[in-house]
Design a protein around this motif. Structure first.
Motif, PDB file in Angstrom:
ATOM      1  N   SER A  18      -0.631   4.530   7.229  1.00 53.92           N
ATOM      2  CA  SER A  18      -0.990   3.472   6.288  1.00 53.92           C
ATOM      3  C   SER A  18      -0.940   2.093   6.938  1.00 53.92           C
ATOM      4  N   ALA A  19       0.053   1.869   7.800  1.00 55.93           N
ATOM      5  CA  ALA A  19       0.164   0.564   8.463  1.00 55.93           C
ATOM      6  C   ALA A  19      -1.031   0.295   9.365  1.00 55.93           C
ATOM      7  N   ARG A  20      -1.614   1.347   9.941  1.00 54.78           N
ATOM      8  CA  ARG A  20      -2.783   1.172  10.818  1.00 54.78           C
ATOM      9  C   ARG A  20      -4.073   1.000  10.017  1.00 54.78           C
ATOM     10  N   ILE A  21      -4.209   1.768   8.959  1.00 56.20           N
ATOM     11  CA  ILE A  21      -5.438   1.706   8.166  1.00 56.20           C
ATOM     12  C   ILE A  21      -5.466   0.477   7.264  1.00 56.20           C
ATOM     13  N   ARG A  22      -4.363   0.193   6.602  1.00 54.65           N
ATOM     14  CA  ARG A  22      -4.282  -0.929   5.663  1.00 54.65           C
ATOM     15  C   ARG A  22      -3.049  -1.777   5.953  1.00 54.65           C
ATOM     16  N   PRO A  23      -3.110  -2.591   6.962  1.00 53.79           N
ATOM     17  CA  PRO A  23      -1.955  -3.448   7.271  1.00 53.79           C
ATOM     18  C   PRO A  23      -1.759  -4.514   6.200  1.00 53.79           C
ATOM     19  N   GLY A  24      -0.560  -5.067   6.151  1.00 52.48           N
ATOM     20  CA  GLY A  24      -0.290  -6.129   5.194  1.00 52.48           C
ATOM     21  C   GLY A  24      -0.015  -5.604   3.806  1.00 52.48           C
ATOM     22  N   ARG A  25      -0.183  -6.472   2.826  1.00 51.20           N
ATOM     23  CA  ARG A  25       0.129  -6.171   1.430  1.00 51.20           C
ATOM     24  C   ARG A  25      -1.051  -6.542   0.533  1.00 51.20           C
ATOM     25  N   GLU A  26      -1.147  -5.868  -0.599  1.00 51.64           N
ATOM     26  CA  GLU A  26      -2.218  -6.175  -1.545  1.00 51.64           C
ATOM     27  C   GLU A  26      -2.107  -7.621  -2.033  1.00 51.64           C
ATOM     28  N   GLU A  27      -3.220  -8.322  -2.023  1.00 49.59           N
ATOM     29  CA  GLU A  27      -3.225  -9.690  -2.544  1.00 49.59           C
ATOM     30  C   GLU A  27      -3.254  -9.714  -4.063  1.00 49.59           C
ATOM     31  N   VAL A  28      -3.933  -8.748  -4.656  1.00 50.53           N
ATOM     32  CA  VAL A  28      -4.020  -8.647  -6.118  1.00 50.53           C
ATOM     33  C   VAL A  28      -3.562  -7.249  -6.520  1.00 50.53           C
ATOM     34  N   VAL A  29      -2.513  -7.180  -7.332  1.00 50.32           N
ATOM     35  CA  VAL A  29      -1.993  -5.883  -7.758  1.00 50.32           C
ATOM     36  C   VAL A  29      -2.465  -5.494  -9.147  1.00 50.32           C
ATOM     37  N   GLU A  30      -2.859  -6.488  -9.937  1.00 42.54           N
ATOM     38  CA  GLU A  30      -3.325  -6.204 -11.297  1.00 42.54           C
ATOM     39  C   GLU A  30      -4.455  -7.159 -11.655  1.00 42.54           C
ATOM     40  N   PRO A  31      -5.668  -6.656 -11.800  1.00 39.14           N
ATOM     41  CA  PRO A  31      -6.796  -7.537 -12.123  1.00 39.14           C
ATOM     42  C   PRO A  31      -6.647  -8.155 -13.504  1.00 39.14           C
ATOM     43  N   ARG A  32      -7.048  -9.414 -13.603  1.00 34.23           N
ATOM     44  CA  ARG A  32      -6.984 -10.106 -14.878  1.00 34.23           C
ATOM     45  C   ARG A  32      -8.140  -9.676 -15.769  1.00 34.23           C
ATOM     46  N   HIS A  57       0.820  -1.219   0.000  1.00 33.74           N
ATOM     47  CA  HIS A  57       0.000   0.000   0.000  1.00 33.74           C
ATOM     48  C   HIS A  57       0.854   1.269   0.000  1.00 33.74           C
ATOM     49  N   GLY A  58       2.004   1.227  -0.706  1.00 36.28           N
ATOM     50  CA  GLY A  58       2.833   2.417  -0.835  1.00 36.28           C
ATOM     51  C   GLY A  58       3.891   2.583   0.232  1.00 36.28           C
ATOM     52  N   ARG A  59       3.978   1.660   1.177  1.00 33.55           N
ATOM     53  CA  ARG A  59       4.935   1.832   2.282  1.00 33.55           C
ATOM     54  C   ARG A  59       6.378   1.576   1.844  1.00 33.55           C
ATOM     55  N   ALA A  60       6.601   0.706   0.879  1.00 31.31           N
ATOM     56  CA  ALA A  60       7.964   0.506   0.370  1.00 31.31           C
ATOM     57  C   ALA A  60       8.458   1.787  -0.314  1.00 31.31           C
ATOM     58  N   PHE A  61       7.580   2.429  -1.062  1.00 35.72           N
ATOM     59  CA  PHE A  61       7.949   3.694  -1.703  1.00 35.72           C
ATOM     60  C   PHE A  61       8.190   4.777  -0.661  1.00 35.72           C
ATOM     61  N   ALA A  62       7.358   4.811   0.366  1.00 32.91           N
ATOM     62  CA  ALA A  62       7.538   5.810   1.429  1.00 32.91           C
ATOM     63  C   ALA A  62       8.861   5.595   2.160  1.00 32.91           C
ATOM     64  N   LEU A  63       9.258   4.336   2.346  1.00 34.69           N
ATOM     65  CA  LEU A  63      10.549   4.044   2.976  1.00 34.69           C
ATOM     66  C   LEU A  63      11.692   4.558   2.105  1.00 34.69           C
ATOM     67  N   TYR A  64      11.575   4.362   0.815  1.00 32.98           N
ATOM     68  CA  TYR A  64      12.593   4.898  -0.101  1.00 32.98           C
ATOM     69  C   TYR A  64      12.700   6.411   0.030  1.00 32.98           C
ATOM     70  N   VAL A  65      11.551   7.087   0.050  1.00 35.18           N
ATOM     71  CA  VAL A  65      11.546   8.548   0.143  1.00 35.18           C
ATOM     72  C   VAL A  65      12.188   9.010   1.445  1.00 35.18           C
ATOM     73  N   ALA A  66      11.804   8.386   2.562  1.00 34.65           N
ATOM     74  CA  ALA A  66      12.332   8.787   3.863  1.00 34.65           C
ATOM     75  C   ALA A  66      13.839   8.545   3.941  1.00 34.65           C
ATOM     76  N   LEU A 118       5.169   9.788   8.356  1.00 30.66           N
ATOM     77  CA  LEU A 118       3.776   9.880   8.783  1.00 30.66           C
ATOM     78  C   LEU A 118       2.895   8.980   7.925  1.00 30.66           C
ATOM     79  N   TYR A 119       3.144   8.952   6.638  1.00 30.86           N
ATOM     80  CA  TYR A 119       2.359   8.085   5.745  1.00 30.86           C
ATOM     81  C   TYR A 119       2.564   6.618   6.106  1.00 30.86           C
ATOM     82  N   MET A 120       3.784   6.226   6.387  1.00 27.87           N
ATOM     83  CA  MET A 120       4.061   4.835   6.740  1.00 27.87           C
ATOM     84  C   MET A 120       3.303   4.421   7.996  1.00 27.87           C
ATOM     85  N   VAL A 121       3.282   5.292   8.992  1.00 25.25           N
ATOM     86  CA  VAL A 121       2.612   4.974  10.252  1.00 25.25           C
ATOM     87  C   VAL A 121       1.101   4.876  10.061  1.00 25.25           C
TER      88      VAL A 121
END
Length: 346
Positions: A256-270, A203-212, A251-254
């Motif tokens: 986002s982790a509370r609102i949407r924990p975990g990782r997307e199960e489907v990133v691209e619909p078939r 949910h964007g947390r890997a990108f936020a880690l890169y930015v931070a 702030l986004y990482m914190v």
């Protein structure tokens, strides 16, 4: 006497006939290819389709280049719009001058357009691309080496960068801040890869880690630089930008982790099959069934003559039996008539 130092190239352009190859542009292009290539590998690993990252990059890269140039021109407007300067130079992107903050901001707009057209979530795409962007920055920083720009304070360290006399620069040995930031970006890329595998960032947390992480390094490399820049409260503008963006990323990482924990199960619909495709599928199944029936017909054809002969035998037997039965019936009738005649004579 200087025993060791990093030399600077005598020129940043190599001419192949009428075609000039500029080191700065070459580094940017290589960085883009690396980011897209590695981002595609990560996207496929997360269940996406090959080529999606490149399709969206077609939108993100041009927007990013425009955004990076706009940020540079706006924050260093005196280089292009002061008295005696030529404003046309603001369009000469190959001479250097891309602000990473503007590149990421406007590049995200382009990526959002591309993701929306493909029906995939922007945060998932950004997570896949995050370490690749860090590696691209590491490569792109070497473009500053070709242009002899963005160096730091004077130093006598063995890895000092030798700068030659030129426009807006003095000859001497300086901190190679381009090299510091390049190595830092490589470390950021590997940090994101490790953290993503260890904590399943989504949910964007890997990108936020890169930015931070990038912002944390940008603060101290920016502090070493001596090129002209705007200052606010004694700090360079880019230092303040790095601090603010760092806080927003954390702030986004914190949150986002509370609102949407975990990782997307489907990133691209078939893609969903249409009615026409279903009809074609039914026709194909029907053709297959006919083909299987056709394969069985030769066996029936081979067995056909034998079956006819057997039927013929059965028919002859049946006729014989019928004849016997008819004969028996005639005898009975004659017997009955004789009996009746004897009785009449008596």
């Amino acid at each position: 006497m200087d025993l060791a130092y990093i030399p600077s190239p005598s020129t940043g352009v190599i001419n192949l006939g009428p075609i000039p190859l500029r080191g700065y542009a070459f580094c940017i292009i290589i960085g883009v290819f690396v980011a897209v290539w590695y981002g595609n590998k990560r996207w496929i690993a997360r269940g996406g389709t090959a080529g999606t990252v490149a399709d969206i990059a077609v939108w993100a890269v041009p927007f990013g280049l425009v955004g990076g140039r706009l940020y540079h021109v706006i924050t260093d407007y005196q280089l292009y719009f002061s008295e005696g300067e030529n404003w046309v130079d603001a369009f000469k992107i190959w001479e250097g001058g891309l602000g990473i903050w503007g590149a990421i901001a406007l590049g995200a707009v382009g990526a959002w357009i591309g993701c929306r057209r493909r029906g995939i979530p922007l945060p998932a795409w950004a997570d896949a691309l995050a370490p690749g962007i860090a590696f691209a920055q590491a490569i792109g920083r070497w473009g500053n080496w070709f242009n002899q720009e963005l160096y730091g304070r004077p130093t006598d360290l063995p890895w000092a960068l030798k700068i030659t006399e030129g426009a807006n620069r003095e000859a001497g040995l300086y901190h190679p801040t381009f090299l510091y930031e390049s190595l830092w970006c490589v470390g950021v890329g590997f940090l994101v890869i490790w953290a993503d595998r260890r904590f399943k960032l989504g949910h964007g947390r890997a990108f936020a880690l890169y930015v931070a992480a990038y912002c944390a390094g940008r603060v101290w490399t920016e502090y070493l630089r001596v090129d002209e820049a705007h200052h606010i409260l004694g700090l360079r503008l880019n230092v303040w930008t790095a601090i603010i963006v760092f806080l927003l990323a954390v702030l986004y990482m914190v949150i986002s982790a509370r609102i949407r924990p975990g990782r997307e199960e489907v990133v691209e619909p078939r893609p969903v099959a249409k009615d026409g495709d279903d009809a074609k599928g039914d026709d194909a199944e029907e053709d297959t069934a006919k083909g299987e029936a056709g394969d069985a017909d030769p066996e029936a054809a081979d067995a056909g003559p034998d079956l006819v002969k057997d039927k013929g035998k059965d028919t002859d037997g049946s006729d014989a039996d019928s004849s016997g039965a008819d004969g028996s019936g005639t005898d009975v009738e004659h017997g009955a008539d004789n009996g009746a005649g004897s009785a009449a004579k008596s």
